[in-house]
Design an enzyme around this catalytic site. Sequence first.
Site, short mmCIF file in Angstrom:
data_model
loop_
_atom_site.label_atom_id
_atom_site.label_comp_id
_atom_site.label_asym_id
_atom_site.label_seq_id
_atom_site.Cartn_x
_atom_site.Cartn_y
_atom_site.Cartn_z
N TYR A 124 -58.94 0.11 27.43
CA TYR A 124 -58.95 -0.81 26.21
C TYR A 124 -60.27 -0.78 25.30
O TYR A 124 -60.22 -1.69 24.38
CB TYR A 124 -58.48 -2.16 26.55
CG TYR A 124 -56.95 -2.37 26.87
CD1 TYR A 124 -56.46 -1.45 28.16
CD2 TYR A 124 -56.11 -2.90 26.15
CE1 TYR A 124 -55.07 -1.42 28.18
CE2 TYR A 124 -54.89 -3.01 26.50
CZ TYR A 124 -54.20 -2.20 27.67
OH TYR A 124 -53.06 -2.30 27.87
N LYS A 171 -56.08 3.24 41.18
CA LYS A 171 -55.64 4.43 41.51
C LYS A 171 -56.93 5.27 41.85
O LYS A 171 -57.28 6.32 41.38
CB LYS A 171 -55.06 5.14 40.02
CG LYS A 171 -54.26 6.43 40.09
CD LYS A 171 -52.88 6.01 40.73
CE LYS A 171 -52.31 7.51 41.09
NZ LYS A 171 -51.07 7.53 41.52
N ASP A 204 -49.10 3.00 41.77
CA ASP A 204 -47.78 3.02 41.97
C ASP A 204 -47.09 2.50 43.09
O ASP A 204 -46.01 1.80 42.94
CB ASP A 204 -47.65 4.54 41.81
CG ASP A 204 -48.43 5.27 42.66
OD1 ASP A 204 -49.52 4.68 43.24
OD2 ASP A 204 -48.60 6.63 42.72
N ASP A 228 -52.25 -5.21 32.47
CA ASP A 228 -51.32 -5.18 31.22
C ASP A 228 -49.63 -4.93 31.65
O ASP A 228 -48.94 -5.65 31.40
CB ASP A 228 -51.70 -4.41 30.02
CG ASP A 228 -51.09 -4.75 28.87
OD1 ASP A 228 -50.34 -5.71 28.65
OD2 ASP A 228 -51.45 -4.16 27.67
N ASP A 232 -46.24 -7.45 32.87
CA ASP A 232 -44.95 -7.41 32.39
C ASP A 232 -43.75 -7.14 33.49
O ASP A 232 -42.71 -7.86 33.54
CB ASP A 232 -44.77 -6.33 31.31
CG ASP A 232 -45.00 -6.78 29.90
OD1 ASP A 232 -45.95 -7.76 29.94
OD2 ASP A 232 -44.65 -6.50 28.91
#
Length: 333
Positions: A124, A171, A204, A228, A232
Amino acid sequence: MKHTITLIPGDGIGPEVSSAVVTILERAGLDVEWESHLAGVEALERKGSTLPSDLLDSIRRNKVALKGPVTTPVGGGFTSVNVGLRKALDLFANLRPVWNIPAVPSKYTGIDLVIVRENTEDLYSGLEHEVIPGVVESLKIITAQASERIARFAFEHARKHGRTRVTAVHKANIMKMGDGLFLSSVKKVAAEYPDITCDDRIVDAACMHLVMKPAQFDILLLPNLYGDIVSDLCAGLVGGLGVVPAANLGTDIGVFEAVHGSAPDIAGKGLANPTALLLSAILMLRHIAEGPMADRIMAALGTVLEKDHILTRDLGGTASTAEFTNAIVRRLV
Ligand code: NAI
């Protein structure tokens, strides 16, 4: 005590949900002067900037803001107002509590977790350029300073709120340097908090574990982009974007907003669920030492959902934004 609070109604469903929340706070007896400011496309048209300086000055002065969602154009156009605001005010921590609200339909029970998302860097940073036609480079920035700062925030939050475990999500198996630095920074800070368990998951696998057995998690600590996305996902575990609040926090400034966006598909139709912004306002009330009022509004919301069974359409009900808001106002004691 009288409060002066910056209000950013936002666009799309923003004005509908923020007006609902302002009504509830005022009817609950909050002594407040709102400094209302435009942001985004309307501010650009009227003031020549998506994030006008008088808006930033107002938040710097008042130290607290309630913000509705602001649309960001996809693929081109102006850069995100939300990202810009977080960077301009150094709101480094994004706090998103996710829990099962009684009476809100969900496939799961027992979820009570907190997402702590680093808010200022990662992909970002907005550092993108075209190297040659057809090849774009987007820079993912991870620093030890920002990673340690957000880790310390997460562990302090755990201590303050009686939580016992922080799970770093990364990750680092693939991005060995960037996510590796995030993870090693978290582990370094964790050593200062022997009373809090610290573990980690690859992003993941973390998503799979969240979908299979979400109640196992306590605090999830993530860099910006994973935070982010996983926010959700977690909203979906407890009934959707209409019910998940958030706070963007810096060292002395708090900007409170829902996790959801401007929902252009339902904007202007009176269908938006104001619960997420209301819960964000409840976080705000606790932040400004209005805890008892926060508890009263929370109780009224609970009664409306559980006893009155008044739900907006996203939760399977039929109530409009106005009907739902009036029901909460009626239940305030
Ligand atoms: P969105 O969160 O606006 O909508 C996703 C889905 O959830 C839609 O079907 C919408 O109707 C529903 N939804 C969201 N909030 C709801 C509510 N309060 N009540 C009932 N249903 C609700 O996500 P989307 O469509 O990806 O983004 C729309 C715009 O919002 C984009 O421009 C995006 O950049 C912006 N955005 C702004 C945010 C902010 O201001 N903090 C955060 C996320 C997105």
